[in-house]
Design an enzyme around this catalytic site. Structure first.
Site, mmCIF file in Angstrom:
data_model
loop_
_atom_site.group_PDB
_atom_site.id
_atom_site.type_symbol
_atom_site.label_atom_id
_atom_site.label_comp_id
_atom_site.label_asym_id
_atom_site.label_seq_id
_atom_site.Cartn_x
_atom_site.Cartn_y
_atom_site.Cartn_z
ATOM 1 N N HIS A 237 0.881 -1.186 -0.017
ATOM 2 C CA HIS A 237 0.053 -0.151 0.132
ATOM 3 C C HIS A 237 0.801 1.261 0.002
ATOM 4 C CE1 HIS A 237 1.020 -0.336 4.278
ATOM 5 N NE2 HIS A 237 0.775 1.087 4.398
HETATM 6 C C1 UD1 Z 1 -2.111 5.188 6.090
HETATM 7 C C2 UD1 Z 1 -0.581 5.696 6.893
HETATM 8 C C3 UD1 Z 1 0.220 4.512 6.590
HETATM 9 C C4 UD1 Z 1 -0.076 3.391 7.117
HETATM 10 C C5 UD1 Z 1 -1.570 3.068 6.365
HETATM 11 C C6 UD1 Z 1 -2.093 2.044 6.834
HETATM 12 C C7 UD1 Z 1 -0.034 8.075 6.865
HETATM 13 C C8 UD1 Z 1 0.706 9.060 6.122
HETATM 14 N N1 UD1 Z 1 -0.252 6.934 6.057
HETATM 15 O O1 UD1 Z 1 -1.739 5.229 4.660
HETATM 16 O O2 UD1 Z 1 1.538 4.818 7.363
HETATM 17 O O3 UD1 Z 1 0.826 2.220 6.849
HETATM 18 O O4 UD1 Z 1 -2.292 4.014 6.692
HETATM 19 O O5 UD1 Z 1 -3.327 1.440 6.185
HETATM 20 O O6 UD1 Z 1 -0.804 8.309 7.676
HETATM 21 N N2 UD1 Z 1 -8.988 5.382 2.029
HETATM 22 C C9 UD1 Z 1 -10.137 4.666 1.661
HETATM 23 N N3 UD1 Z 1 -10.768 4.505 2.845
HETATM 24 C C10 UD1 Z 1 -10.589 4.583 4.035
HETATM 25 C C11 UD1 Z 1 -9.160 5.575 4.091
HETATM 26 C C12 UD1 Z 1 -8.449 5.836 2.842
HETATM 27 O O7 UD1 Z 1 -10.770 4.259 0.652
HETATM 28 O O8 UD1 Z 1 -11.225 4.354 5.061
HETATM 29 C C13 UD1 Z 1 -8.201 5.705 0.474
HETATM 30 C C14 UD1 Z 1 -8.628 7.111 0.243
HETATM 31 O O9 UD1 Z 1 -8.549 6.977 -1.124
HETATM 32 C C15 UD1 Z 1 -7.201 7.898 0.495
HETATM 33 C C16 UD1 Z 1 -6.314 6.857 0.404
HETATM 34 O O10 UD1 Z 1 -6.847 5.577 1.054
HETATM 35 O O11 UD1 Z 1 -6.841 9.020 -0.134
HETATM 36 C C17 UD1 Z 1 -5.010 7.014 1.385
HETATM 37 O O12 UD1 Z 1 -5.647 6.987 2.670
HETATM 38 P P1 UD1 Z 1 -4.660 7.681 3.715
HETATM 39 O O13 UD1 Z 1 -5.168 7.546 5.110
HETATM 40 O O14 UD1 Z 1 -4.202 9.066 3.347
HETATM 41 O O15 UD1 Z 1 -3.137 6.849 3.790
HETATM 42 P P2 UD1 Z 1 -2.754 5.255 3.794
HETATM 43 O O16 UD1 Z 1 -2.352 4.795 2.349
HETATM 44 O O17 UD1 Z 1 -4.195 4.444 4.157
#
Ligand code: UD1
Length: 415
Positions: A237
């Site tokens: 991821h």
């Molecule tokens: C975050 C953490 C990462 C961790 C990971 C575990 C940061 C910088 N990154 O990354 O360290 O390893 O979580 O999962 O804090 N999204 C959804 N549903 C959700 C949440 C997110 O669809 O419930 C999608 C959205 O498109 C979003 C993308 O995932 O933009 C990224 O989510 P984000 O929380 O920004 O970072 P992660 O990649 O999940």
């Protein structure tokens, strides 16, 4: 002794911040330890569970609350997704309101996600007003360093550690890193790993998961017994690995050989699922949804994408795997304690104890390095390994230190 008397009957209000999937299993043991301490201590702790809403999908959030027996959050900030700046700023804005209305004595942040650094920054700069005081700030999982500032998490770790009043370290490298960065040793405590507390607490329940049957990974024998087929677990991821089509394809090519021989189960993060579609990489995968995976009895070779799993299902899937290939930090630690060979698809790790005392090797991000690391690891067997203080008692140590601090010094930052 005087402190005990002075504080008798008083409650220490502790705000515990969670936001994203890897926070929940790190926080659950601390809440349990607070409950335990409240049964025995004169001075009790009132926990306030604050969920920023960084992760909001059921599969990334609610499922973990039920699997880990976490209580519903006292406060939900509902921040959702956004760029790093937008998400961090929104968490800060909303968390400041929590400090204003709730007046916690201490704020505990865990891990290295955007919610961690955002709430640390707010706490460190907060003032309760006339008293010119602020809550104590504690960081759980302090001191880890990948020395790669291109990782957003590395920036989050450095900032959070340098702002914190108390730093709880999970492995020996953390002590060294914090010393090298000039952080005073009297603020640093080698408390152990609360993520491993959760593995040990939940392992037995995870054995009741039916996920292996659902995925066709159990082979029944005529005599009523059954055997788990060999399979590999994959998780990816990190933006550096999946956001760029070339980087993602390179990794998939590196997996080609093992996927031709056995099932590779890939519970894909929503970010990764989006990238598979955007980059038009569907041809590498078959897809199983929760609707069509029940009763499958014939898992064959290939890369099979499934939806993200809850905590207990994932623990079961990981424990019985021949190998895990991952770019996650926490899975490197879980694989070490479960004795599962692990290939980390990165050039570095902030968790070096998993390389020296565990089951992890760095596979890099090139197809030939990944292929070589997978070949090497598939021929290895490991015993389960429990580095120092990965013993299921980290949460209890953290709460004990917090209480000692409270009793001995009152709340330092209030003075
Ligand atoms: C975050 C953490 C990462 C961790 C990971 C575990 C940061 C910088 N990154 O990354 O360290 O390893 O979580 O999962 O804090 N999204 C959804 N549903 C959700 C949440 C997110 O669809 O419930 C999608 C959205 O498109 C979003 C993308 O995932 O933009 C990224 O989510 P984000 O929380 O920004 O970072 P992660 O990649 O999940």
């Amino acid at each position: 002794m005087g402190y005990l008397y002075d504080l008798e009957g008083k409650k220490m209000k502790v705000a515990l911040v969670v936001g994203a999937r890897p926070n929940f299993m790190k926080a659950a043991p601390i809440l349990r330890a607070i409950d335990d301490a409240n049964q025995h201590e004169l001075c009790t702790i009132t926990p306030l569970l604050v969920h920023t809403g960084q992760h909001y999908d059921t599969a990334l959030s609610d499922a973990f609350f039920s699997d880990l027996n976490l209580p519903a959050p006292n406060i939900y900030l509902n921040v959702g997704s956004g760029s790093h700046a937008v998400q961090t700023a929104e968490i800060m804005r909303r968390f400041e309101g929590v400090l204003e209305t709730e007046h916690p004595d201490a704020v505990l942040v865990v891990g290295d996600v955007n919610s961690t650094v955002a709430c640390a920054l707010v706490t460190a700069k907060f003032s309760f007003g006339a008293a010119n005081s602020r809550p104590l700030l504690a960081h759980v999982e302090a001191g880890l360093r990948s020395f790669d500032r291109a990782m957003p998490e590395e920036c989050n770790r450095i900032v959070t550690d340098h702002l914190s009043d108390l730093l709880f370290v999970t492995e020996e490298s953390g002590l060294r890193n914090l010393k090298n960065e000039g952080i005073s040793a009297d603020r640093v405590f080698f408390a152990g790993n609360t993520m491993i507390d959760s593995v040990l607490a939940c392992e037995e329940r995870a054995e009741c998961s039916t996920v292996l049957d659902q995925l066709g990974l159990v082979m029944p024998h005529g005599n009523g017994s059954a055997e788990v087929r060999p399979y590999v677990v994959l998780t990816l991821h990190r933006p550096a690995n999946v956001d760029n089509r070339g980087a993602f394809t390179e990794i998939l090519e590196g997996l080609h050989e093992v996927a031709a021989a056995q099932t590779v189960v890939f519970p894909a993060h929503p970010r990764t699922q989006k990238r598979i579609n955007e980059h038009r990489l569907e041809r590498y995968f078959s897809f199983l949804t929760s609707n069509n995976r029940h009763g499958r009895d014939d898992a064959g070779p290939g890369l099979t994408v499934i939806e993200p799993l809850g905590y207990l299902d994932f623990l079961c899937l990981l424990k019985h795997a021949s190998l895990v290939v991952t770019d996650s930090g926490g899975i490197q630690e879980e694989a070490t304690c479960l004795g599962v060979p692990c290939v980390t698809v990165r050039d570095n790790t902030e968790r070096p104890i998993t390389l020296t005392n565990g089951t992890n090797v760095l596979g890099g991000t090139q197809q030939y390095t990944i292929r070589a690391a997978i070949r090497e690891q598939l021929h290895r067997t490991y015993l389960r390994s429990f580095p120092e203080k990965w013993d299921g008692k980290a949460g209890a140590r953290i709460v004990k230190i917090l209480l000692r601090f409270w009793k001995d010094a009152g709340i330092m930052a209030r003075s």
